[in-house]
Structure formats: structure tokens, C-alpha cells
Design a protein around this motif. Structure first.
Motif, PDB file in Angstrom:
ATOM      1  N   ASN A 124       0.799  -1.218   0.000  1.00 32.06           N
ATOM      2  CA  ASN A 124       0.000   0.000   0.000  1.00 32.06           C
ATOM      3  C   ASN A 124       0.837   1.276   0.000  1.00 32.06           C
ATOM      4  O   ASN A 124       1.959   1.305   0.517  1.00 32.06           O
ATOM      5  N   ARG A 259     -12.394  -1.045  -6.982  1.00 32.21           N
ATOM      6  CA  ARG A 259     -11.843  -0.549  -5.732  1.00 32.21           C
ATOM      7  C   ARG A 259     -10.372  -0.241  -5.982  1.00 32.21           C
ATOM      8  O   ARG A 259      -9.837  -0.493  -7.072  1.00 32.21           O
ATOM      9  N   SER A 260      -9.684   0.282  -4.972  1.00 31.62           N
ATOM     10  CA  SER A 260      -8.275   0.631  -5.168  1.00 31.62           C
ATOM     11  C   SER A 260      -7.371  -0.050  -4.151  1.00 31.62           C
ATOM     12  O   SER A 260      -6.480   0.572  -3.576  1.00 31.62           O
ATOM     13  N   PRO A 279     -12.410   4.119  -3.994  1.00 32.52           N
ATOM     14  CA  PRO A 279     -11.802   3.542  -2.786  1.00 32.52           C
ATOM     15  C   PRO A 279     -12.855   3.038  -1.798  1.00 32.52           C
ATOM     16  O   PRO A 279     -13.915   3.665  -1.626  1.00 32.52           O
ATOM     17  N   ASP A 286      -8.093   4.690   5.654  1.00 35.51           N
ATOM     18  CA  ASP A 286      -8.400   5.190   4.312  1.00 35.51           C
ATOM     19  C   ASP A 286      -7.249   4.925   3.334  1.00 35.51           C
ATOM     20  O   ASP A 286      -6.993   5.706   2.410  1.00 35.51           O
ATOM     21  N   GLN A 288      -6.949   2.975   0.846  1.00 39.18           N
ATOM     22  CA  GLN A 288      -7.253   2.830  -0.579  1.00 39.18           C
ATOM     23  C   GLN A 288      -7.268   4.174  -1.307  1.00 39.18           C
ATOM     24  O   GLN A 288      -6.968   4.241  -2.500  1.00 39.18           O
ATOM     25  N   THR A 289      -7.601   5.242  -0.582  1.00 43.93           N
ATOM     26  CA  THR A 289      -7.533   6.566  -1.204  1.00 43.93           C
ATOM     27  C   THR A 289      -6.084   6.937  -1.517  1.00 43.93           C
ATOM     28  O   THR A 289      -5.787   7.475  -2.596  1.00 43.93           O
ATOM     29  N   ASN A 291      -3.744   4.864  -2.208  1.00 40.80           N
ATOM     30  CA  ASN A 291      -3.372   4.050  -3.366  1.00 40.80           C
ATOM     31  C   ASN A 291      -3.880   4.684  -4.658  1.00 40.80           C
ATOM     32  O   ASN A 291      -3.140   4.820  -5.641  1.00 40.80           O
ATOM     33  N   ALA A 292      -5.158   5.070  -4.654  1.00 35.89           N
ATOM     34  CA  ALA A 292      -5.751   5.648  -5.858  1.00 35.89           C
ATOM     35  C   ALA A 292      -5.046   6.934  -6.277  1.00 35.89           C
ATOM     36  O   ALA A 292      -4.921   7.230  -7.473  1.00 35.89           O
TER      37      ALA A 292
END
Length: 357
Positions: A124, A259-260, A279, A286, A288-289, A291-292
Motif C-alpha cells: 500500500n 476498488r483501489s 476507494p 483510508d 485505498q484513497t 493508493n488511488a
């Protein structure tokens, strides 16, 4: 006499984001004897190939902060450290590789208490709590995204990307797409990672009729927790809980809605697939945000918060992209630019340099 193979314990558990990179790395170390450490009733009991012996321990994380229940969790952690230590000693293991998550804690403590090297892979962009705590203890920490290094100032980090399975790097291994999608037809692939995404599924089903009218086909991987998975029927719509040949699917896709999670983003990047990223809003810290944002920072994809997205807005964003093939092509090229396709080989080289020299 034939020299005995080097023994490694692979501690990887939970989701595909933890397991797929570990499996891809293990495949690059055929001359090592690898055994697996996981948790009962998690995805590894299905995904770990049969040639890897699976050991399990009971461990969990501090999901709700520190409180009275944490004393019980600490007790389980201490017990799991002892269990892993016994396993490492009895099995004469020479090193531990972990991909983070709860299982990395006891694995790292046990291995370092025995003087064994530990290699941790963090996929991540924003490292998890376990990684941030235990990274300084590790012999080396390999990063899936370079931006993660700023959150691990005391660790010995190296940016190697996230390993993916061979079929993602070599299209001929992934073979052709065995789904009824006509050659040349625009294809939208929707997936929510290894656990699915019910909220995204609902938005997509509401938006889909307009995409069909635009000539697009949809392959929708719903996961196995969606009670409305069979509610939409259309000749251009293919709904499946999962699909094994993700490499061929993403290589064929004109656009992904996803998803991210780090694993999903890595596969999108290696395949050069442009994406709309949503995300998971309840992901730990949080992450995944974060990552995105790696994708959006180079214009490799678009990111939308789930709370801000409606069926109408998603419908319109996809239609705009379908009408702009050049923009999709550019987004795909940008995605490819942040990929490290040979990450598994680089990780294997790191392992060989640190374990059993």
C-alpha cells in the motif's frame, strides 16, 4: 551429498492483496523449500497452492483502539509469537517473508528473537499499522509504491513494486478470454477486489442500460456476498462471482471500474488498463484513497469517493470515456508507466541476497 534446500516461512493471510503477491514471489523461488503461515478460515486455505504446507495460528488486530478487549488480543498475540517461534525452531527455517497484516506481527517478533532475517513487503501507498510498528525490526522492507517510504523513516526500504502472477506479465500464459464478448466491442470490467463490492455493484447495475445502448459489454465480478447479483439480465452483461483468468480479462478491457486495493491497482498497471477507482470508504486509515492517488497523480485513472457518486454521475463519466478512445488509450499508457512488471523477480533476488547466503 546434495545440499538441503533453504527453508522459508511465508506469512501471508487474509485478502488477495496479501496472498497473490506472496504466491507470485514463491513461484520465483522453486529451489527454496517454502511453507505457509496463515489463519484458519481465511482466503489462504483456498488460495495457497497444494505444494505449500499450510500452518495456521490464531491472531487478530486492534481494530477498535486499545481497551479492555485489547488485553485478550495481547494474550493471543503473545501465544501466537510462541507458536511461530516453536514452528521456526522445529522446522529449521532460515528466514521469514511476510506481506503485512496481523500475521506479520508475531512472525516478525518470533523470527527476530531467533536471529532470523525477515523481509516484509508492503503493497500500500500508506503502510498499515503493523508495518509501521514492525518495519524497523525487519531486515528489509520492499515497497509496492515508492511514496510509502516517507511513512517508514526508520526502516531499510527498497522500492520493488508488487509481485503479480506470471500470466499478467506474459499474455500468452493468460491465454485468450473465454467469455462471449465480441472482438472489437467496448468492454467494461467491474470488480471490487477479492471480497467484492456490493455498493459498486448496485451503482453499476443502475448505470448499465445506458452503456449497453452505447455498444459496451460488461463483465461484472460481483463477489459472493451480493444478494442481488442475478437481478440484471442482458445479452451484453456477464455476471460472475469471480473469474480466474483476470490477466486476460484486464488485458482485453477498455475500462475498469474498481476498488483501489494495492493488488488490484498493480494488476491494472501491469495490464495498462485505464480505470475509474472508487476507494473502499471503510478501509483501515483510508489507505485505498492513498493508493488511488498514485494513479490519479499521473492521470492513469479517475477517482471518486463512494459517498459522492450516484448512478447518474457514474453513468455519465463512463459514457464520456467510451466516447474518447484516445483519452482511454492515454490513461492506459500512464498506468503502464507506473508498473514494475518484473517485481516478483526483483523480490526473489532480494530474498536470495538476504536468506541463505
Amino acid at each position: 551429498m546434495t545440499k538441503a534446500p533453504i527453508k522459508l516461512l511465508m506469512a501471508a493471510s487474509g485478502t488477495g492483496g496479501h496472498l497473490f503477491p506472496a504466491i507470485a514471489l514463491a513461484q520465483q523461488l522453486p529451489d527454496y523449500q517454502i511453507e505457509w503461515l496463515g489463519v484458519p478460515n481465511r482466503l489462504e486455505t483456498r488460495l495457497v497452492p497444494k505444494e505449500y504446507k499450510l500452518h495456521t495460528i490464531s491472531v487478530e488486530g486492534f481494530q477498535k483502539g486499545f481497551g479492555f478487549s485489547s488485553l485478550f488480543t495481547l494474550g493471543k498475540l503473545a501465544g501466537s509469537v510462541l507458536d511461530v517461534r516453536k514452528l521456526l525452531k522445529a522446522g529449521n527455517f532460515q528466514g521469514v517473508i511476510t506481506t503485512g497484516g496481523y500475521i506479520a506481527g508475531p512472525s516478525t517478533i518470533a523470527a527476530r528473537s531467533l536471529g532470523l532475517p525477515v523481509i516484509l513487503h508492503e503493497s500500500n501507498a500508506f503502510p498499515g499499522k503493523v508495518t509501521r510498528v514492525f518495519a524497523p525490526w525487519c531486515t528489509s522492507v520492499a515497497l509496492g509504491f515508492n511514496v510509502a517510504a516517507q511513512y517508514l523513516p526508520k526502516a531499510k526500504t527498497v522500492y520493488l513494486g508488487t509481485p503479480v502472477r506470471p500470466e499478467f506479465r506474459q499474455p500468452e500464459i493468460g491465454a485468450s478470454l473465454d467469455l462471449p464478448v465480441p472482438e472489437g466491442a467496448p468492454l467494461i470490467v467491474v470488480f471490487g477486489g477479492s471480497q467484492g463490492a456490493v455498493a459498486i455493484n448496485k451503482l453499476v447495475r443502475q448505470s448499465a442500460p445506458a452503456w449497453f445502448d452505447a455498444g459496451a459489454y460488461i463483465v461484472h465480478l460481483t463477489g459472493d456476498n451480493d444478494p442481488e447479483a442475478e437481478s440484471l439480465q442482458h445479452e451484453k452483461y456477464i455476471s460472475l462471482p469471480f473469474y480466474d483468468n483476470m490477466a486476460a480479462l484486464l488485458q482485453r478491457a477498455n475500462l475498469a471500474i474498481s476498488r483501489s486495493g494495492a493488488g488490484s491497482l498493480t494488476e491494472l498497471a501491469v495490464c495498462g488498463t485505464p480505470a475509474i477507482l472508487i476507494p473502499y470508504p471503510y478501509a483501515a486509515e483510508d489507505h485505498q484513497t492513498y493508493n488511488a492517488q498514485v494513479f490519479t497523480s499521473v492521470d492513469a485513472g479517475l477517482m471518486f469517493k463512494q459517498s459522492d457518486l450516484t448512478a447518474e454521475s457514474l453513468q455519465n463519466e463512463v459514457l464520456k470515456l467510451l466516447c474518447s478512445p484516445l483519452e482511454l488509450k492515454t490513461m492506459g499508457e500512464k498506468a503502464s508507466s507506473i508498473a514494475i512488471p518484473d517485481s516478483a523477480e526483483k523480490m526473489a533476488k532480494l530474498v536470495r541476497s538476504l536468506v541463505g547466503k
